[in-house]
Design a protein around this motif. Structure first.
Motif, PDB file in Angstrom:
ATOM      1  N   SER A 135       0.824  -1.207   0.000  1.00  0.00           N
ATOM      2  CA  SER A 135       0.000   0.000   0.000  1.00  0.00           C
ATOM      3  C   SER A 135       0.857   1.256   0.000  1.00  0.00           C
ATOM      4  O   SER A 135       1.982   1.278   0.508  1.00  0.00           O
ATOM      5  CB  SER A 135      -0.929   0.008   1.223  1.00  0.00           C
ATOM      6  OG  SER A 135      -0.188  -0.093   2.419  1.00  0.00           O
ATOM      7  N   HIS A 160      -4.421   3.515  -5.331  1.00  0.00           N
ATOM      8  CA  HIS A 160      -4.642   2.070  -5.294  1.00  0.00           C
ATOM      9  C   HIS A 160      -5.587   1.612  -6.397  1.00  0.00           C
ATOM     10  O   HIS A 160      -5.446   0.517  -6.942  1.00  0.00           O
ATOM     11  CB  HIS A 160      -5.175   1.648  -3.926  1.00  0.00           C
ATOM     12  CG  HIS A 160      -4.188   1.814  -2.818  1.00  0.00           C
ATOM     13  ND1 HIS A 160      -4.503   1.586  -1.495  1.00  0.00           N
ATOM     14  CD2 HIS A 160      -2.887   2.194  -2.832  1.00  0.00           C
ATOM     15  CE1 HIS A 160      -3.443   1.808  -0.744  1.00  0.00           C
ATOM     16  NE2 HIS A 160      -2.447   2.186  -1.536  1.00  0.00           N
ATOM     17  N   HIS A 208      -7.785   1.932   3.226  1.00  0.00           N
ATOM     18  CA  HIS A 208      -7.588   0.481   3.115  1.00  0.00           C
ATOM     19  C   HIS A 208      -8.923  -0.227   2.886  1.00  0.00           C
ATOM     20  O   HIS A 208      -9.003  -1.156   2.083  1.00  0.00           O
ATOM     21  CB  HIS A 208      -6.924  -0.062   4.377  1.00  0.00           C
ATOM     22  CG  HIS A 208      -5.475   0.289   4.508  1.00  0.00           C
ATOM     23  ND1 HIS A 208      -4.522  -0.157   3.631  1.00  0.00           N
ATOM     24  CD2 HIS A 208      -4.822   1.068   5.413  1.00  0.00           C
ATOM     25  CE1 HIS A 208      -3.337   0.304   3.994  1.00  0.00           C
ATOM     26  NE2 HIS A 208      -3.494   1.050   5.068  1.00  0.00           N
TER      27      HIS A 208
END
Length: 282
Positions: free
Chosen positions: A75, A86, A120
């Motif tokens: 990440s 991402h 995330h």
């Protein structure tokens, strides 16, 4: 097997590449990806293919992931920009037909209210929606977050907003070994691993630093706003200070605690302990 490791110029990505090499993965089957490839020269000299890419540049990411069979998706570090970054990686992985994506997330990403968890969670959801085979490595804190501050602890003590919360911190090297295990063995597709080491409180951290150093180091617990102000006064940007203080707020509520089982299983041993990490750092 070809494995593309993103973030290879960072601490964790580099350690994952080294772990793969130690496990006998041929260097020619590893692609190390980073923004500044001059920092990967030694890996190139050892036969690892090196490719330049920036998560903000979709074309560079697409080129970097070409022909990848497995993607070690480390990440990004730019909080606030990671969701879009991402997404570029997931899109490129889908276009490349990557056979497995292994993503480094955060503990309890699907339920955590940490500021750090939001991007995330978005990434995990988009991975699921992409149809790509994936594995989630939900890493808790790094022990290096603490051992890297030993000189400051000895000079000023330890401050935070963690209360009596327990943090399941592990070394970057242990997280890297766990990632390499997933990349080089079968049976992990679709798994979600909550990874962390033996948990401790910041009071216990202070006690261990005191024990090993011979200095009286104490932990001072502060309200989140006061801790944020302290971090800003130490030179941190206000937004970053607020994010770190929020992490301590979550730590106090159990957001960074996970059982040690998953990490121990992947490593085949107990993770590096707090005492061992402090001893090595000293």
């Amino acid at each position: 097997m070809s494995v593309v490791v993103t973030g290879a110029t960072g601490h964790l990505g580099r350690l994952i590449v080294e772990s793969l090499l130690r496990r006998g993965v041929p260097a020619a089957q590893i692609v190390a990806v980073g923004r500044d490839v001059s920092r990967l020269t030694d890996l190139a000299e050892r036969g690892v293919e090196v490719r330049a890419a920036d998560y903000t540049d979709p074309d560079s990411v697409r080129t970097a992931l070409a022909d990848a069979e497995k993607l070690m998706f480390v990440s990004g570090s730019e909080v606030g920009q990671r969701a879009a970054q991402h997404r570029n990686v997931i899109t490129a992985a889908r276009q490349a037909g990557v056979g497995l994506v292994v993503y480094t997330s955060i503990a309890h990403a699907d339920t955590s209210d940490l500021l750090l968890a939001a991007e995330h969670r978005v990434t995990e959801e988009e991975l699921h929606a992409s149809g790509l085979p994936y594995v989630l490595l939900r890493n808790s804190w790094y022990l290096e977050n603490y051992t890297g501050q030993l000189p400051g602890y000895l000079a000023h003590g330890i401050a935070g907003s963690a209360g009596d919360g327990r943090v399941s911190a592990a070394t970057r090297a242990d997280y890297a070994e766990a990632a390499a295990e997933v990349l080089t063995t079968d049976g992990h597709t679709g798994r979600v691993y909550e990874l962390g080491g033996e948990a401790f409180t910041l009071t216990e951290l202070a006690a261990e630093v005191s024990h090993q150093s011979g200095h009286d180091v104490r932990y001072t617990d502060l309200p989140v706003p006061a801790y944020t102000e302290l971090l800003v006064s130490a030179g941190l940007p206000e937004a970053y200070a607020a994010t770190l203080a929020d992490a301590d707020r979550g730590l106090a509520q159990g957001a960074l605690y996970v059982p040690v089982d998953d990490l121990e299983t992947l490593l085949g041993r107990r993770p590096t302990s707090l005492a061992e990490a402090i001893r090595a750092a000293r």
